[in-house]
Design an enzyme around this catalytic site. Structure first.
Site, PDB file in Angstrom:
ATOM      1  N   LYS A 103      52.087  35.308  38.414  1.00 45.92           N
ATOM      2  CA  LYS A 103      50.673  35.278  38.016  1.00 45.92           C
ATOM      3  C   LYS A 103      50.101  36.697  37.876  1.00 45.92           C
ATOM      4  O   LYS A 103      49.433  37.031  36.893  1.00 45.92           O
ATOM      5  CB  LYS A 103      49.874  34.477  39.050  1.00 45.92           C
ATOM      6  CG  LYS A 103      48.390  34.648  38.978  1.00 45.92           C
ATOM      7  CD  LYS A 103      47.816  34.095  37.692  1.00 45.92           C
ATOM      8  CE  LYS A 103      46.412  34.608  37.469  1.00 45.92           C
ATOM      9  NZ  LYS A 103      45.585  33.743  36.692  1.00 45.92           N
TER      10      LYS A 103
ATOM     11  N   CYS B 206      39.446  38.800  36.549  1.00 47.20           N
ATOM     12  CA  CYS B 206      40.891  38.598  36.709  1.00 47.20           C
ATOM     13  C   CYS B 206      41.691  39.821  36.270  1.00 47.20           C
ATOM     14  O   CYS B 206      42.386  40.442  37.061  1.00 47.20           O
ATOM     15  CB  CYS B 206      41.334  37.395  35.888  1.00 47.20           C
ATOM     16  SG  CYS B 206      40.369  35.929  36.241  1.00 47.20           S
TER      17      CYS B 206
END
Ligand code: SAJ
Length: 417
Positions: free
Chosen positions: A215, A269
């Site tokens: 991720k 993010c």
């Protein structure tokens, strides 16, 4: 009743990942409890309403609540599985801040029982899922966990990172492949069974530590590639070349696909997650660190270009188009456009006409300045002698270069290339 292994699921954190996940599972027949620390969010969801802007989410939540499959509360209750989707910001010095994840995990201690599954979806530094096992085993010494008991553990624990793109969350939640990292192989297998209820993409099983790095790598990959495009935009400025034309031509090469330069990288993010890799392996990450530096420096460069242009004018009036961190959303968090507008406002000596079609009032950071106002497009452009395009909202697509004749234009997104 069905013979499903997971009849009841508790989703902790009703943000832009947790709420859609809860609603999609509920729409597939699972009985879902959404948990959030914010009373207003809980009250709103229980009325079938949503607190975030995301296409079709309101309809899905409304339907799930109306059928009794989804409800919200401020505390977790007994369930077959728990999905944790809370924020993982960083502290000063770019250190991961795991306080919300830890609180969410520890909050399960009173309700978990033998046979349960705990999944962390929040983006985490490598090793966090193992830590979650330790936190749970400290609180529940009567149960065994997979970091010590492996596939024989009473409770299974896994990491399955969210990968959905804001603006397309409901589509990507169902269609994207999922990486599923188990603390033991059994944890991964059971997590795949749960996600297959809602996910049409592949459920790819691995270890928790690998899934954590996967991720982080995805977002760091994008950050590094955007940094390359941003660096090219600086080079092109120095050499008086149109960067958009150069990139478009380079991308005709069959193995080249350069991303788009912009005013910097925003959102919660891509500008954050690469630091989690750097923090874990500081001596092995010069490229990822440099990319963060390039992207973080871009807003300052744009501010200084605008101020140079303003210094040459008697009464500079700057039209700033867009505050959101990317197109067609209302999210101003970590937005480079906000940083640029605030820096211009603080410098003073110019009038700032802001256009942001997705908000009704100026955000606090800009509200206190006399010479800053929120306008519609016409009001902003009419008197402006400098125009700065910061977010490529569709709403700005009606403006052509002809409309901007005689004005100094800074098009950070290349919409008027
Ligand atoms: N940006 C550029 N140039 C580009 C592409 C993006 O300057 O060519 C900028 C955007 O304007 C924005 C920032 O980068 O300021 C990030 O936008 P984004 O659309 O690339 O990504 P996010 O932050 O909205 O969502 C990302 C996604 N990750 C990847 O595409 C690898 C999403 O799939 C993740 O789920 C999400 O982060 C997350 O939550 O981690």
């Amino acid at each position: 009743m069905t013979d499903r292994e997971f009849e009841n699921v508790c989703v902790i954190g009703l943000g832009y990942v947790g709420l859609p996940t809860a609603a999609v599972l509920a729409s597939r027949g699972v009985l879902v409890l959404g948990v959030d620390i914010d009373d207003n969010t809980v009250a709103l969801v229980n009325k079938g309403k949503v607190h975030i802007v995301e296409p079709d989410l309101d309809i899905l939540v409304n339907g799930a609540v109306a059928t009794g499959k989804l409800r919200a509360a401020t505390k977790a209750e007994a369930a077959d599985a728990f999905i944790i989707a809370v924020p993982t910001p960083f502290t000063d010095g770019h250190k991961p801040d795991l306080r919300y994840v830890e609180a969410a995990v520890r909050g399960l201690a009173d309700v978990i029982k033998k046979g349960d599954l705990v999944i962390i979806e929040s983006t985490c530094p490598v090793g966090t899922t193992d830590k979650a096992c330790v936190w749970l085993s400290e609180a529940r010494p009567d149960l065994s966990f997979p970091h010590t008991a492996g596939s024989a553990a009473d409770v299974n624990v896994a990491h399955s990172p969210e990968r959905v793109l804001p603006g397309k969350v409901l589509i990507e939640l169902v269609r994207n492949d999922r990486v599923i990292g188990g603390v033991s192989p059994r944890c991964a297998e059971r997590t795949a069974v749960l996600y297959r209820i809602a996910v049409d993409g592949k459920c790819l099983q691995t270890t928790a530590r690998t899934a954590e790095l996967v991720k982080l790598s995805e977002n760091a990959y994008r950050d590094v590639n955007i940094a390359f495009a941003n660096e090219l935009s600086l080079v092109s400025d120095d050499l008086d070349i149109n960067v958009w034309e150069a990139i478009q031509l380079a991308n005709h090469h069959p193995r080249v696909n350069i991303l788009s330069p912009g005013p910097g990288v925003g959102g919660h993010c891509i500008a954050v997650d690469p630091w989690f890799i750097v923090d874990s392996a500081p001596n092995s990450t010069p490229l990822i660190t440099a990319a963060r530096g390039v992207n973080d420096a871009k807003p300052k460069r744009i501010v200084s270009q605008i101020l140079d242009a303003a210094a040459a004018l008697d009464n500079p009036v700057v039209a700033c188009l867009g505050l959101a961190y990317k197109a067609n959303i209302d999210d101003l968090r970590e937005s480079p456009a906000m940083d640029i507008a605030e820096a211009l406002a603080k410098t003073g000596g110019l009038i700032l006409n802001i256009v942001e079609p997705h908000i009704k009032d100026l955000p606090d950071r800009l509200a206190g300045f006399d010479d800053v106002r929120l306008c519609d497009l016409g009001q902003a452009l009419g008197p402006a002698n400098i125009v700065v395009l910061l977010t490529d909202h569709d709403a700005f697509g009606t403006v052509t270069l002809d409309d901007l004749g005689g004005k100094k234009v800074f098009d950070t997104r290349g919409i008027w290339r």
